[in-house]
Scaffold this active site. Structure first.
Site, mmCIF file in Angstrom:
data_model
loop_
_atom_site.group_PDB
_atom_site.id
_atom_site.type_symbol
_atom_site.label_atom_id
_atom_site.label_comp_id
_atom_site.label_asym_id
_atom_site.label_seq_id
_atom_site.Cartn_x
_atom_site.Cartn_y
_atom_site.Cartn_z
ATOM 1 N N HIS A 303 57.935 13.904 49.015
ATOM 2 C CA HIS A 303 58.200 12.479 48.348
ATOM 3 C C HIS A 303 56.998 11.770 48.735
ATOM 4 C CE1 HIS A 303 59.850 8.738 47.145
ATOM 5 N NE2 HIS A 303 60.962 9.618 46.385
ATOM 6 N N ASP A 360 66.839 14.839 45.418
ATOM 7 C CA ASP A 360 67.132 15.682 44.756
ATOM 8 C C ASP A 360 67.673 17.170 45.083
ATOM 9 O OD1 ASP A 360 66.967 14.433 42.362
ATOM 10 O OD2 ASP A 360 64.757 14.387 42.620
HETATM 11 N N1 ACO Z 1 56.129 22.463 47.848
HETATM 12 C C1 ACO Z 1 54.795 22.887 48.565
HETATM 13 N N2 ACO Z 1 54.066 22.175 48.651
HETATM 14 C C2 ACO Z 1 54.044 20.905 48.304
HETATM 15 C C3 ACO Z 1 55.091 20.196 47.952
HETATM 16 C C4 ACO Z 1 56.395 21.239 47.514
HETATM 17 N N3 ACO Z 1 57.242 20.820 47.238
HETATM 18 N N4 ACO Z 1 54.750 18.841 47.505
HETATM 19 C C5 ACO Z 1 53.810 18.601 48.005
HETATM 20 N N5 ACO Z 1 53.042 19.747 48.608
HETATM 21 C C6 ACO Z 1 51.801 20.023 48.986
HETATM 22 C C7 ACO Z 1 50.651 19.869 47.801
HETATM 23 O O1 ACO Z 1 50.424 21.093 47.357
HETATM 24 C C8 ACO Z 1 49.690 19.112 48.394
HETATM 25 O O2 ACO Z 1 49.004 20.264 49.395
HETATM 26 P P1 ACO Z 1 47.427 20.258 49.662
HETATM 27 O O3 ACO Z 1 47.089 19.153 50.547
HETATM 28 O O4 ACO Z 1 47.339 21.523 50.723
HETATM 29 O O5 ACO Z 1 46.717 20.046 48.290
HETATM 30 C C9 ACO Z 1 50.241 18.169 49.579
HETATM 31 O O6 ACO Z 1 51.726 18.977 49.864
HETATM 32 C C10 ACO Z 1 50.511 16.852 48.997
HETATM 33 O O7 ACO Z 1 51.030 17.003 47.343
HETATM 34 P P2 ACO Z 1 50.763 15.975 46.289
HETATM 35 O O8 ACO Z 1 51.114 16.359 45.248
HETATM 36 O O9 ACO Z 1 49.403 15.233 46.648
HETATM 37 O O10 ACO Z 1 51.703 14.838 46.756
HETATM 38 P P3 ACO Z 1 52.458 13.618 46.090
HETATM 39 O O11 ACO Z 1 52.584 12.511 46.742
HETATM 40 O O12 ACO Z 1 51.350 13.449 44.881
HETATM 41 O O13 ACO Z 1 53.676 14.290 45.173
HETATM 42 C C11 ACO Z 1 56.048 14.938 44.690
HETATM 43 C C12 ACO Z 1 54.930 13.951 45.569
HETATM 44 C C13 ACO Z 1 55.606 14.871 43.280
HETATM 45 C C14 ACO Z 1 57.362 14.553 44.823
HETATM 46 C C15 ACO Z 1 55.654 16.340 45.422
HETATM 47 O O14 ACO Z 1 56.112 16.545 46.729
HETATM 48 C C16 ACO Z 1 56.191 17.387 44.465
HETATM 49 O O15 ACO Z 1 55.920 18.177 43.659
HETATM 50 N N6 ACO Z 1 57.557 17.615 45.127
HETATM 51 C C17 ACO Z 1 58.614 18.762 44.443
HETATM 52 C C18 ACO Z 1 59.409 18.027 43.159
HETATM 53 C C19 ACO Z 1 60.208 17.205 43.710
HETATM 54 O O16 ACO Z 1 60.900 17.510 44.561
HETATM 55 N N7 ACO Z 1 60.197 16.038 43.015
HETATM 56 C C20 ACO Z 1 61.273 14.936 43.371
HETATM 57 C C21 ACO Z 1 60.813 13.750 43.950
HETATM 58 S S1 ACO Z 1 61.999 12.645 44.364
HETATM 59 C C22 ACO Z 1 62.430 11.783 42.953
HETATM 60 O O17 ACO Z 1 61.922 11.725 42.044
HETATM 61 C C23 ACO Z 1 63.984 11.212 43.118
#
Ligand code: ACO
Length: 419
Positions: A303, A360
């Site tokens: 998140h 979610d």
């Molecule tokens: N699975 C695996 N790796 C992940 C995940 C995940 N679900 N989420 C983040 N990471 C990793 C990224 O690859 C990145 O790794 P790195 O540093 O080695 O490059 C690091 O964690 C940071 O990720 P970002 O994308 O920069 O984090 P951001 O804060 O921008 O994104 C988000 C947050 C979009 C929610 C992300 O965690 C994600 O894609 N999660 C899966 C989708 C999801 O569940 N969305 C629902 C959000 S809650 C809502 O909307 C109610």
């Protein structure tokens, strides 16, 4: 607090510091470009406060979420949808009289304009219900083109949207399965009406299971607002040009649809199903998500704001367990979900990046137990979030600091060229 100092090109500048009611600190850079000629660069607006807001407080580090000052733990499971919606939109809990009127108004406004209802006949059977919801809500402004400056008119728009969003959602499902739509009843709560319109038929009265009505109230309240997330910021962005409420919240629905935002609940279920079909080997998927350069992510984890736990996920996990026990549902996907959660919580990759199950992750499993089809999951999120979007649209209109949203950019294209 003393002003913040910035040294740029050897020159020192001072900027005022603003402190919120929960001691959050913001540097007021409104005059930055005028004073220095520079802009800020902040893709994804991770460090950018776009407004002041009285609606929702989140402390991502401590896992705190409050609507209008009330902790989410005291609202979810205690209030029904319509009471929480009133709180979020109008800023206070309704008294007895206000609540009676509000509930009645919502029911009386839950019928679609008969001409609008005919729109359903023209969507292809393959239409995603999120697309139907967004376009139907946008179309409402053609049917109710009242002024957007008169508070009484705005109030009517609000009641129509909150009343009709569930009707549109249920009808889009009925359209999809080719069954007749039924009308809402004034002796049913908002959530009970939705379930009745989803699962009832004109042939006999549908008894809404209490456990499902309560679970739905709880889940929708957990989703009701989350300050400046992607869809809410979209509603504010569109509304900042003085677009009407229907157009603004329809844009919010479209923003929510993406799988990195509200679409994640559907994506979680699809992922669990994929793992199930693949023999239930969830560890393989954990490894895939960790692979360097892999674009695969574990849906329902991580998140932008919550970095220790998502308080909504915590509440929902208990509810899901109870719901499954009460409905006698031994869902193999829940077992996979629990196993996945356990592995992820102990894995260094996820611990280091502070990736925990988000709301979610569990909402999809709850919906599935209630018999709600996967395509409808994000629609339910939109129904829950609707009062939040409306509250932000309203707040923005009375905030004297707000101007049309218009970010700047850093141009990196070619320098002047000639043919
Ligand atoms: N699975 C695996 N790796 C992940 C995940 C995940 N679900 N989420 C983040 N990471 C990793 C990224 O690859 C990145 O790794 P790195 O540093 O080695 O490059 C690091 O964690 C940071 O990720 P970002 O994308 O920069 O984090 P951001 O804060 O921008 O994104 C988000 C947050 C979009 C929610 C992300 O965690 C994600 O894609 N999660 C899966 C989708 C999801 O569940 N969305 C629902 C959000 S809650 C809502 O909307 C109610």
């Amino acid at each position: 607090m003393r002003p913040a100092k910035l040294i740029l090109g050897g020159k020192e500048y001072e900027f005022p510091v603003i402190v919120g009611t929960e001691d959050e600190v913001a540097i007021d850079i409104r005059k930055l470009r005028d004073m220095t000629g520079a802009i800020t660069y902040d893709p994804g607006y991770v460090n950018t406060g776009s407004c002041k807001s009285d609606i929702t407080f989140i402390d991502g580090e401590k896992g705190i979420l409050r609507y209008r000052g009330y902790p989410i733990e005291e609202l979810a499971g205690k209030l029904i949808y319509s009471a929480a919606a009133y709180l979020v939109i109008y800023g206070h809990l309704p008294d007895k009289e206000e609540f009676k009127d509000w509930r009645r108004d919502l029911t009386m406004n839950s019928f679609l304009h008969e001409h609008l209802r005919k729109f359903f006949d023209h969507y292809p059977i393959t239409a995603h219900p999120m697309n139907i919801l967004a376009s139907m809500i946008a179309s409402m402004s053609s049917f109710y083109p009242e002024e957007i400056d008169d508070p009484n008119d705005i109030d009517r728009h609000i009641k129509r949207i909150v009343g009709q969003v569930k009707t549109i959602a249920a009808y889009s499902y009925k359209q999809f399965i080719g069954k007749p739509c039924i009308y809402p009843r004034s002796d049913h709560s908002w959530s009970a009406n939705f379930l009745r319109m989803m699962f009832g038929t004109p042939a006999e009265e549908y008894q809404v299971p209490k456990i499902m009505e309560e679970a739905l109230d709880l889940i929708l309240i957990l989703h009701m607002d989350h300050e400046q997330n992607c869809s809410t910021s979209t509603v504010r962005m569109v509304g900042s040009s003085q677009s009407d409420l229907y157009a603004s919240v329809a844009s919010g629905i479209n923003a929510l649809w993406g799988r990195l935002h509200g679409g994640a609940n559907e994506a979680v279920l699809n992922m669990l199903q994929r793992i199930h079909k693949d023999g239930g080997n969830y560890k393989k998927y954990v490894d895939m998500a960790k692979e360097k350069g892999s674009r695969f992510r574990l849906m329902g984890f991580g998140h932008r704001v919550y970095k220790n736990f998502d308080p909504r996920a915590k509440i929902l996990k208990d509810t899901v367990t109870r719901l499954l026990a009460d409905l006698g549902n031994n869902d193999p996907l829940l077992e996979i979900a629990m196993g996945l959660e356990e592995v992820v919580l102990k894995d260094e990759f996820f611990i280091e990046r502070k990736l925990y199950p988000n709301v979610d992750f569990y909402s999809g499993i709850a919906y599935r137990a209630m018999g709600i089809p996967t395509d409808m999951f994000t629609v339910l999120f939109a129904m829950g979030r609707m009062p939040g979007w409306i509250a932000h649209w309203l707040e923005m209109r009375t905030d004297r600091d707000q101007r049309i949203h218009r970010p700047r950019q850093l141009y990196t294209g070619p320098n002047l060229q000639h043919l």
